[in-house]
Design a protein around this motif. Sequence first.
Motif, PDB file in Angstrom:
ATOM      1  N   ASN A   6     -48.163  -5.753   4.905  1.00 43.59           N
ATOM      2  CA  ASN A   6     -47.771  -5.735   3.688  1.00 43.59           C
ATOM      3  C   ASN A   6     -46.128  -5.244   3.481  1.00 43.59           C
ATOM      4  O   ASN A   6     -46.165  -4.062   4.033  1.00 43.59           O
TER       5      ASN A   6
ATOM      6  N   ASP B 288     -46.496 -12.009  -4.421  1.00 41.19           N
ATOM      7  CA  ASP B 288     -45.695 -12.037  -6.018  1.00 41.19           C
ATOM      8  C   ASP B 288     -44.320 -11.610  -5.791  1.00 41.19           C
ATOM      9  O   ASP B 288     -43.808 -11.318  -4.748  1.00 41.19           O
ATOM     10  N   GLY B 289     -43.770 -11.991  -6.895  1.00 42.07           N
ATOM     11  CA  GLY B 289     -42.217 -11.758  -6.805  1.00 42.07           C
ATOM     12  C   GLY B 289     -41.778 -11.555  -8.214  1.00 42.07           C
ATOM     13  O   GLY B 289     -42.437 -11.508  -9.320  1.00 42.07           O
TER      14      GLY B 289
ATOM     15  N   GLU C 239     -42.067  -5.555   0.952  1.00 45.43           N
ATOM     16  CA  GLU C 239     -41.545  -5.958   0.132  1.00 45.43           C
ATOM     17  C   GLU C 239     -39.973  -6.073   0.332  1.00 45.43           C
ATOM     18  O   GLU C 239     -39.465  -5.407   1.073  1.00 45.43           O
ATOM     19  N   THR C 240     -39.550  -7.364   0.076  1.00 45.32           N
ATOM     20  CA  THR C 240     -38.163  -7.486   0.292  1.00 45.32           C
ATOM     21  C   THR C 240     -37.316  -7.713  -0.932  1.00 45.32           C
ATOM     22  O   THR C 240     -38.027  -7.835  -2.129  1.00 45.32           O
TER      23      THR C 240
ATOM     24  N   ARG D 255     -37.447  -3.355   1.469  1.00 49.27           N
ATOM     25  CA  ARG D 255     -37.435  -2.563   0.298  1.00 49.27           C
ATOM     26  C   ARG D 255     -37.921  -1.195   0.650  1.00 49.27           C
ATOM     27  O   ARG D 255     -39.151  -1.313   0.917  1.00 49.27           O
TER      28      ARG D 255
ATOM     29  N   THR E  50     -37.470  -8.983  -6.282  1.00 53.22           N
ATOM     30  CA  THR E  50     -38.099  -8.561  -5.203  1.00 53.22           C
ATOM     31  C   THR E  50     -39.361  -9.428  -4.978  1.00 53.22           C
ATOM     32  O   THR E  50     -39.550 -10.122  -5.814  1.00 53.22           O
ATOM     33  N   MET E  51     -39.771  -9.636  -3.776  1.00 59.82           N
ATOM     34  CA  MET E  51     -40.896 -10.500  -3.350  1.00 59.82           C
ATOM     35  C   MET E  51     -41.756  -9.526  -2.635  1.00 59.82           C
ATOM     36  O   MET E  51     -41.001  -8.999  -1.470  1.00 59.82           O
ATOM     37  N   ARG E  52     -43.096  -9.632  -2.641  1.00 58.89           N
ATOM     38  CA  ARG E  52     -43.839  -9.124  -2.026  1.00 58.89           C
ATOM     39  C   ARG E  52     -44.690 -10.023  -1.062  1.00 58.89           C
ATOM     40  O   ARG E  52     -45.380 -11.005  -1.602  1.00 58.89           O
TER      41      ARG E  52
END
Length: 190
Positions: A171, A77-78, A173-174, A144, A91-93
């Motif tokens: 997993n 998701d984001g 996040e960015t 992140r 953010t994007m996961r």
Amino acid sequence: MTILKQIENLAEWFRVNVAPVHKSKVPPEKGKAITKDYQFVLANPSVHTFLFPDVEEFDPEGQPLQPAPSMILQLLDGMEESEARGGTSGTMRFRLVFSLWNPGLHTGEEFKRTADGWRDLFTLMDTTHARMKKARILNGHTIRGGRIDFAPLKEGGALIDSFPFFYGETNFETGFYKAVETDIVEKLTH
């Protein structure tokens, strides 16, 4: 930068920075017995986005794609929000799924069936994590909080038991920033 471009940038980072430094066994052709005479082949993991491609597809060298070793980058998701200075940030996961095949120990004289392929799986995951932590920025995408979560892959809460294949996931996040692209804004407002 579009969502698609961000996914492709990250996948390319894994192709360039992780895949070339790890080799794992490739499954034999369907129907081929695994005996002491079986000559196993080692290969670098292939890296894909979202889902594993159809088995009829080929890599850039014209070789059929193998289900293992492989890594599949999936967007979970984001979130995106407008910035006061224009543009957006968010953010994007992601989930990175690992697939390895290892039916046992091959020596020149014998084959011993073991369930130790999970060791190869976690070695690849450790290598991936170490390279991610060292880089911290993956093709322009900052991890992140420096946080990387990982686990064996599960289905319905239980570990996937599909010997001789072994699966795991990472997993992370960015964060990202997108500048306003004037031509797109003009098209939307006219």
